[in-house]
Motif scaffolding. Structure first.
Motif, PDB file in Angstrom:
ATOM      1  N   HIS A   2       0.996  -1.498  -0.150  1.00 35.81           N
ATOM      2  CA  HIS A   2      -0.267  -0.236   0.554  1.00 35.81           C
ATOM      3  C   HIS A   2       0.800   1.278  -0.068  1.00 35.81           C
ATOM      4  CE1 HIS A   2      -3.883   2.073   1.298  1.00 35.81           C
ATOM      5  NE2 HIS A   2      -3.114   2.625   1.334  1.00 35.81           N
ATOM      6  N   ARG A   3       0.508   2.153  -0.811  1.00 32.29           N
ATOM      7  CA  ARG A   3       1.805   3.387  -1.448  1.00 32.29           C
ATOM      8  C   ARG A   3       0.918   4.685  -1.152  1.00 32.29           C
ATOM      9  NH1 ARG A   3       1.777   0.283  -5.322  1.00 32.29           N
ATOM     10  NH2 ARG A   3      -0.409   0.733  -5.946  1.00 32.29           N
ATOM     11  N   SER A  21       5.736   7.294  11.752  1.00 38.71           N
ATOM     12  CA  SER A  21       6.081   6.368  12.702  1.00 38.71           C
ATOM     13  C   SER A  21       4.670   5.260  12.700  1.00 38.71           C
ATOM     14  CB  SER A  21       5.969   7.482  13.969  1.00 38.71           C
ATOM     15  OG  SER A  21       7.061   7.823  13.696  1.00 38.71           O
ATOM     16  N   VAL A  22       3.577   5.827  12.735  1.00 40.95           N
ATOM     17  CA  VAL A  22       2.852   5.064  12.502  1.00 40.95           C
ATOM     18  C   VAL A  22       2.329   3.786  11.514  1.00 40.95           C
ATOM     19  CG1 VAL A  22       0.228   4.454  12.456  1.00 40.95           C
ATOM     20  CG2 VAL A  22       1.213   6.336  13.660  1.00 40.95           C
ATOM     21  N   PHE A  23       2.721   4.592  10.089  1.00 38.76           N
ATOM     22  CA  PHE A  23       2.909   2.877   9.290  1.00 38.76           C
ATOM     23  C   PHE A  23       4.271   2.530   9.290  1.00 38.76           C
ATOM     24  CE2 PHE A  23       0.367   7.387   7.809  1.00 38.76           C
ATOM     25  CZ  PHE A  23      -0.927   5.583   7.242  1.00 38.76           C
ATOM     26  N   GLU A  24       5.303   3.000  10.070  1.00 42.32           N
ATOM     27  CA  GLU A  24       6.106   2.699   9.756  1.00 42.32           C
ATOM     28  C   GLU A  24       5.939   1.079  11.181  1.00 42.32           C
ATOM     29  OE1 GLU A  24      10.714   3.045  12.126  1.00 42.32           O
ATOM     30  OE2 GLU A  24       9.539   4.981  12.008  1.00 42.32           O
ATOM     31  N   TYR A  25       5.670   1.648  12.490  1.00 43.35           N
ATOM     32  CA  TYR A  25       5.647   0.556  13.317  1.00 43.35           C
ATOM     33  C   TYR A  25       4.153  -0.375  12.813  1.00 43.35           C
ATOM     34  CZ  TYR A  25       8.908   2.167  16.671  1.00 43.35           C
ATOM     35  OH  TYR A  25      10.225   2.964  17.018  1.00 43.35           O
ATOM     36  N   ALA A  26       3.681   0.082  11.976  1.00 45.41           N
ATOM     37  CA  ALA A  26       2.569  -1.077  11.275  1.00 45.41           C
ATOM     38  C   ALA A  26       3.402  -1.914  11.105  1.00 45.41           C
ATOM     39  CB  ALA A  26       1.199  -0.906  10.872  1.00 45.41           C
ATOM     40  N   ASN A  27       4.252  -2.287   9.626  1.00 48.30           N
ATOM     41  CA  ASN A  27       4.947  -2.784   8.613  1.00 48.30           C
ATOM     42  C   ASN A  27       5.990  -3.997  10.312  1.00 48.30           C
ATOM     43  OD1 ASN A  27       4.410  -1.406   6.921  1.00 48.30           O
ATOM     44  ND2 ASN A  27       6.283  -0.519   6.079  1.00 48.30           N
ATOM     45  N   GLY A  31       5.597  -8.201  10.923  1.00 43.56           N
ATOM     46  CA  GLY A  31       5.972  -8.795  10.085  1.00 43.56           C
ATOM     47  C   GLY A  31       6.974  -8.625   8.179  1.00 43.56           C
ATOM     48  N   GLU A  32       5.374  -7.702   8.018  1.00 47.14           N
ATOM     49  CA  GLU A  32       7.290  -7.514   5.875  1.00 47.14           C
ATOM     50  C   GLU A  32       6.198  -5.801   5.700  1.00 47.14           C
ATOM     51  OE1 GLU A  32       2.856  -8.331   3.528  1.00 47.14           O
ATOM     52  OE2 GLU A  32       1.334  -8.653   5.014  1.00 47.14           O
ATOM     53  N   ALA A  33       6.759  -5.319   5.091  1.00 44.84           N
ATOM     54  CA  ALA A  33       6.799  -3.777   4.241  1.00 44.84           C
ATOM     55  C   ALA A  33       5.327  -3.703   3.583  1.00 44.84           C
ATOM     56  CB  ALA A  33       7.549  -3.771   3.832  1.00 44.84           C
ATOM     57  N   PHE A  34       3.992  -3.970   4.092  1.00 49.25           N
ATOM     58  CA  PHE A  34       2.804  -3.571   3.390  1.00 49.25           C
ATOM     59  C   PHE A  34       2.842  -2.112   3.473  1.00 49.25           C
ATOM     60  CE2 PHE A  34      -1.272  -2.219   4.163  1.00 49.25           C
ATOM     61  CZ  PHE A  34      -2.467  -3.248   3.399  1.00 49.25           C
ATOM     62  N   TYR A  35       3.534  -0.915   4.045  1.00 48.15           N
ATOM     63  CA  TYR A  35       3.001   0.587   3.294  1.00 48.15           C
ATOM     64  C   TYR A  35       4.206   0.350   2.802  1.00 48.15           C
ATOM     65  CZ  TYR A  35      -0.961   0.369   6.170  1.00 48.15           C
ATOM     66  OH  TYR A  35      -1.940   0.711   7.427  1.00 48.15           O
ATOM     67  N   THR A  36       4.258   1.611   2.138  1.00 51.14           N
ATOM     68  CA  THR A  36       5.787   2.452   1.212  1.00 51.14           C
ATOM     69  C   THR A  36       5.281   3.965   1.299  1.00 51.14           C
ATOM     70  OG1 THR A  36       4.955   2.310  -0.600  1.00 51.14           O
ATOM     71  CG2 THR A  36       6.253   0.507  -0.043  1.00 51.14           C
ATOM     72  N   LEU A  37       5.929   4.527   1.795  1.00 56.30           N
ATOM     73  CA  LEU A  37       5.926   6.112   2.553  1.00 56.30           C
ATOM     74  C   LEU A  37       6.913   6.783   1.587  1.00 56.30           C
ATOM     75  CD1 LEU A  37       4.700   4.747   4.622  1.00 56.30           C
ATOM     76  CD2 LEU A  37       4.634   6.968   6.100  1.00 56.30           C
ATOM     77  N   GLU A  38       6.528   8.023   0.860  1.00 59.47           N
ATOM     78  CA  GLU A  38       6.689   8.534   0.264  1.00 59.47           C
ATOM     79  C   GLU A  38       6.238  10.512   0.404  1.00 59.47           C
ATOM     80  OE1 GLU A  38       9.965   8.801  -4.410  1.00 59.47           O
ATOM     81  OE2 GLU A  38       7.764   8.006  -3.865  1.00 59.47           O
ATOM     82  N   ASN A  39       7.086  11.210   0.244  1.00 65.44           N
ATOM     83  CA  ASN A  39       6.937  12.586   0.433  1.00 65.44           C
ATOM     84  C   ASN A  39       6.997  13.521  -1.199  1.00 65.44           C
ATOM     85  OD1 ASN A  39       6.992  12.465   3.237  1.00 65.44           O
ATOM     86  ND2 ASN A  39       9.355  13.247   3.406  1.00 65.44           N
ATOM     87  N   ALA A 165      -4.465   8.042  11.401  1.00 72.34           N
ATOM     88  CA  ALA A 165      -3.120   7.355  11.206  1.00 72.34           C
ATOM     89  C   ALA A 165      -3.937   5.170  11.470  1.00 72.34           C
ATOM     90  CB  ALA A 165      -1.706   7.381  11.199  1.00 72.34           C
ATOM     91  N   LEU A 166      -3.864   5.530  13.226  1.00 70.15           N
ATOM     92  CA  LEU A 166      -4.030   4.198  13.415  1.00 70.15           C
ATOM     93  C   LEU A 166      -5.496   3.745  12.920  1.00 70.15           C
ATOM     94  CD1 LEU A 166      -2.992   4.425  16.983  1.00 70.15           C
ATOM     95  CD2 LEU A 166      -2.318   3.077  15.513  1.00 70.15           C
ATOM     96  N   ALA A 167      -6.511   4.465  12.422  1.00 67.81           N
ATOM     97  CA  ALA A 167      -7.774   4.147  12.248  1.00 67.81           C
ATOM     98  C   ALA A 167      -7.396   3.417  10.967  1.00 67.81           C
ATOM     99  CB  ALA A 167      -8.786   5.213  12.345  1.00 67.81           C
ATOM    100  N   MET A 168      -6.759   4.329  10.075  1.00 65.15           N
ATOM    101  CA  MET A 168      -6.381   3.475   8.659  1.00 65.15           C
ATOM    102  C   MET A 168      -5.368   1.887   9.166  1.00 65.15           C
ATOM    103  SD  MET A 168      -4.802   6.597   6.694  1.00 65.15           S
ATOM    104  CE  MET A 168      -5.773   8.357   6.007  1.00 65.15           C
ATOM    105  N   VAL A 169      -5.021   1.692   9.718  1.00 63.79           N
ATOM    106  CA  VAL A 169      -3.831   0.888   9.854  1.00 63.79           C
ATOM    107  C   VAL A 169      -5.063  -0.754  10.452  1.00 63.79           C
ATOM    108  CG1 VAL A 169      -2.187  -0.417  11.546  1.00 63.79           C
ATOM    109  CG2 VAL A 169      -2.247   1.535  10.630  1.00 63.79           C
ATOM    110  N   GLU A 170      -5.802   0.421  11.292  1.00 65.97           N
ATOM    111  CA  GLU A 170      -6.833  -0.510  11.495  1.00 65.97           C
ATOM    112  C   GLU A 170      -7.911  -1.250  10.363  1.00 65.97           C
ATOM    113  OE1 GLU A 170     -10.660  -1.223  14.936  1.00 65.97           O
ATOM    114  OE2 GLU A 170      -8.867   0.671  15.129  1.00 65.97           O
ATOM    115  N   LYS A 171      -8.154  -0.265   9.718  1.00 65.03           N
ATOM    116  CA  LYS A 171      -9.396  -0.693   8.438  1.00 65.03           C
ATOM    117  C   LYS A 171      -8.041  -1.561   7.591  1.00 65.03           C
ATOM    118  CE  LYS A 171     -12.283   1.750   5.446  1.00 65.03           C
ATOM    119  NZ  LYS A 171     -13.440   0.464   5.855  1.00 65.03           N
TER     120      LYS A 171
END
Length: 314
Positions: A2-3, A21-27, A31-39, A165-171
């Motif tokens: 998920h980008r 940081s929320v998305f980093e710790y979600a990964n 145990g996998e790089a579910f999220y990739t982030l870019e500015n 962000a946590l709500a997005m991770v939960e979803k």
């Protein structure tokens, strides 16, 4: 995979990057790089925050494949209008993403782009009324932590972006991973979107430790009747002296302040639990559910059932 793209402009508020940081710790938790982030920014290269911190970004030119756009806010959206190129990009590219979010005053950018028309939205409490004035076709709910209306998400100011962000991770990944992320980030909990942006304890802001201690005692004993005599005794003042000092420091009578604390506690229980209203009324010091309902309508303009329903929708 998920980008996620963070859309920044000069003068962005640095706290807008905290949700990364929320998305980093979600990964890490998954145990996998579910999220990739870019500015991202209009031209790419370094963009400076309102504090002067430079952040590297990728330009909006060329092919961009992003699932979630998160638009950063600025300290004063009224004096810092978003660049027209960002608005044009959002009007065109926003519809191609799975979802789009405005953190804090980033909601003004979404509004300027026309993405909030006929939708529910929130923003920093200090700018809610101005948003409603400028964009009458938006259903602004200025006292919410975050709001989800279809694919469009908006949050209140600063730390509320973490809740969004946590709500997005939960979803995306489920409640268990979201709870684990909150624990790792030392967040007390993920606040419900319908939760108030305000804290009565902060709003009362007593000047002395004595009155602060009395309020702490009250909050810890809301199920009790909490008379002025009892509160005064806890801080070694006479009832008359306590009432005078309390009103002088907080601008409210002890009875009015205690009712607000009861309402805040009851609202949190309604939003975050499935306890019956009779139980909530008893735990927070209301006589019964009827008394609770009367206080809610008087304080929030809504009955408890409507507050619970709104919390379930977020």
């Amino acid at each position: 995979m998920h980008r996620i793209g963070f859309l920044l402009s000069d003068g962005f508020q640095i706290m807008a990057l905290a949700p990364q940081s929320v998305f980093e710790y979600a990964n890490m938790t998954a145990g996998e790089a579910f999220y990739t982030l870019e500015n991202f920014s209009v031209a790419g290269g370094e963009v400076r925050s309102s504090l002067g911190v430079a952040v590297g970004t990728r330009s909006l030119r060329g092919k961009i494949d992003v699932d979630t756009w998160i638009v950063a806010g600025v300290n004063d959206p009224l004096s810092s209008p978003p660049p027209e190129k960002i608005l044009a990009f959002l009007r065109k590219g926003g519809s191609r993403a799975r979802r789009i979010a405005g953190i804090c005053t980033g909601a003004f950018v979404l509004a300027e782009a026309g993405l909030l028309a006929e939708r529910r939205a929130t923003t920093h409490w200090a700018y809610g009324r101005e948003m409603q004035k400028r964009f009458p076709d938006i259903r602004v709910e200025e006292d919410r932590i975050y709001i989800v209306d279809g694919p469009v998400w908006t949050s209140a100011g600063m730390t509320a972006g973490l809740d969004l962000a946590l709500a997005m991770v939960e979803k995306d990944l489920g409640a268990e991973i979201a709870r684990s992320v909150a624990h790792k980030l030392v967040m007390h909990q993920r606040r419900a979107g319908g939760q108030s942006q305000h804290s009565e304890m902060l709003d009362l802001a007593p000047k002395s430790d004595r009155i602060q201690n009395a309020l702490n005692y009250a909050r810890q004993n809301l199920s009790r009747s909490l008379t002025v005599e009892e509160l005064a005794e806890t801080v070694h003042l006479s009832p008359r002296q306590f009432s005078r000092v309390f009103t002088l420091e907080t601008g409210q009578s002890p009875a009015k302040a205690i009712e607000k604390l009861r309402l805040e506690a009851a609202r949190l229980m309604i939003e975050q639990s499935r306890h019956p209203l009779d139980v909530i009324a008893r735990e927070t010091g209301f006589r019964d559910r009827r008394h609770l309902r009367e206080a809610f309508v008087r304080g929030f303009g809504l009955p408890p059932q409507a507050v619970r329903r709104d919390a379930r929708m977020d």
